[in-house]
Enzyme design. Structure first.
Site, short mmCIF file in Angstrom:
data_model
loop_
_atom_site.label_atom_id
_atom_site.label_comp_id
_atom_site.label_asym_id
_atom_site.label_seq_id
_atom_site.Cartn_x
_atom_site.Cartn_y
_atom_site.Cartn_z
N SER A 1 40.47 36.84 32.71
CA SER A 1 40.72 35.52 33.26
C SER A 1 41.75 34.69 32.35
O SER A 1 41.57 34.83 31.21
CB SER A 1 39.32 34.66 33.44
OG SER A 1 38.58 35.26 34.36
N1 SAH Z 1 34.99 37.41 32.71
C1 SAH Z 1 35.88 38.46 32.93
C2 SAH Z 1 36.71 38.58 34.01
C3 SAH Z 1 37.20 39.79 34.87
S1 SAH Z 1 37.80 40.12 36.28
C4 SAH Z 1 37.17 38.52 31.88
O1 SAH Z 1 37.54 37.32 31.57
O2 SAH Z 1 37.73 39.56 31.40
C5 SAH Z 1 36.26 39.96 37.37
C6 SAH Z 1 35.33 41.28 37.20
O3 SAH Z 1 34.31 41.33 38.02
C7 SAH Z 1 36.13 42.63 36.80
O4 SAH Z 1 35.83 43.23 35.63
C8 SAH Z 1 35.58 43.08 38.31
O5 SAH Z 1 35.13 44.81 38.02
C9 SAH Z 1 34.02 42.65 38.20
N2 SAH Z 1 33.21 42.74 39.46
C10 SAH Z 1 33.74 42.74 40.93
N3 SAH Z 1 32.72 42.87 41.58
C11 SAH Z 1 31.56 43.12 40.84
C12 SAH Z 1 30.20 43.17 41.21
N4 SAH Z 1 29.82 43.23 42.51
N5 SAH Z 1 29.54 43.13 40.19
C13 SAH Z 1 29.72 42.96 38.86
N6 SAH Z 1 30.99 43.08 38.54
C14 SAH Z 1 31.96 42.88 39.62
#
Ligand code: SAH
Length: 213
Positions: A64
């Site tokens: 993010s």
């Molecule tokens: N907080 C992270 C954001 C990553 S993007 C950062 O700053 O790096 C969002 C993340 O949510 C991705 O890694 C994706 O794989 C995960 N995601 C999507 N659907 C999900 C679900 N149902 N349960 C858990 N994680 C999920």
């Protein structure tokens, strides 16, 4: 991996940018000043770690944007005794920020590849969430519920009921809701069945996946 004085300088500049963009929480800015975002980036993109931008990580996901991490962390209003659940561990950067605010952090990731990679990184960096789970965060994390705070870091097509259920009364859920673009919402649980809902403007996230996609 090293955290040099150059990195630290870039980080202070980034915090100044975030402050100018409206981030006012001294705690959040202080914590983000201490966390080397370049440790959480894809190796080819480390030079961009202190730009205020989202970047690709593994499995077609993104780390993010720092502003978004700061904004979500700020409106989550974390106190040091709070038990916090994060849905979407991804790179682990937001998890590290949460761990700077409370030791009681639980995080769930549903991409196996990212889960493994980030698990290794956490142990290298000595970051210790109470639980780091491979699973579907759409369902929350019932075994260790309830939570004082829940943060979702992917765009949810709708608000998962399980997440609202897994809050304590007085607890808060911060979640971006929408398909192509999301609106940031904060739900505050006012009784077992009632919630206050506030909205905080538009953001863009990768989608929160569920059983159907
Ligand atoms: N907080 C992270 C954001 C990553 S993007 C950062 O700053 O790096 C969002 C993340 O949510 C991705 O890694 C994706 O794989 C995960 N995601 C999507 N659907 C999900 C679900 N149902 N349960 C858990 N994680 C999920």
């Amino acid at each position: 991996m090293k955290d040099t004085t150059k990195h630290q300088g870039l980080r202070r500049q980034l915090m100044e940018t975030l402050r100018k963009k409206g981030i006012s929480s001294a705690e959040v800015l202080q914590v983000m000043t201490t966390i080397p975002r370049h440790f959480f980036m894809d190796p080819g993109l480390v030079n961009f770690a202190y730009e205020d931008q989202a970047y690709p990580i593994a499995a077609e996901q993104t780390i993010s944007q720092p502003y978004t991490v700061a904004f979500q962390s700020q409106i989550l209003e974390v106190a040091p005794h709070h038990k916090v659940l994060e849905i979407g561990t991804g790179s682990g950067y937001q998890t590290a920020v949460l761990l700077g605010l409370t030791p009681h952090v639980y995080t769930v990731e549903r991409q196996q590849e990212l889960f493994k990679k980030t698990q290794r990184l956490f142990s290298q960096l000595n970051l210790r969430p109470k639980k780091n789970v491979f699973g579907d965060g759409y369902k929350g994390l019932p075994d260790t519920a309830p939570y004082d705070r829940i943060i979702v870091t992917a765009g949810a097509p709708e608000v998962p009921k399980e997440l609202l259920q897994q809050l304590v009364v007085g607890g808060k859920l911060v979640i971006p809701v929408g398909v192509k673009e999301q609106v940031m919402f904060r739900f505050t649980k006012t009784s077992e069945k009632t919630f206050d809902k506030e909205s905080f403007g538009n953001f863009r996230f990768v989608p929160l996946l569920n059983d159907k996609n």
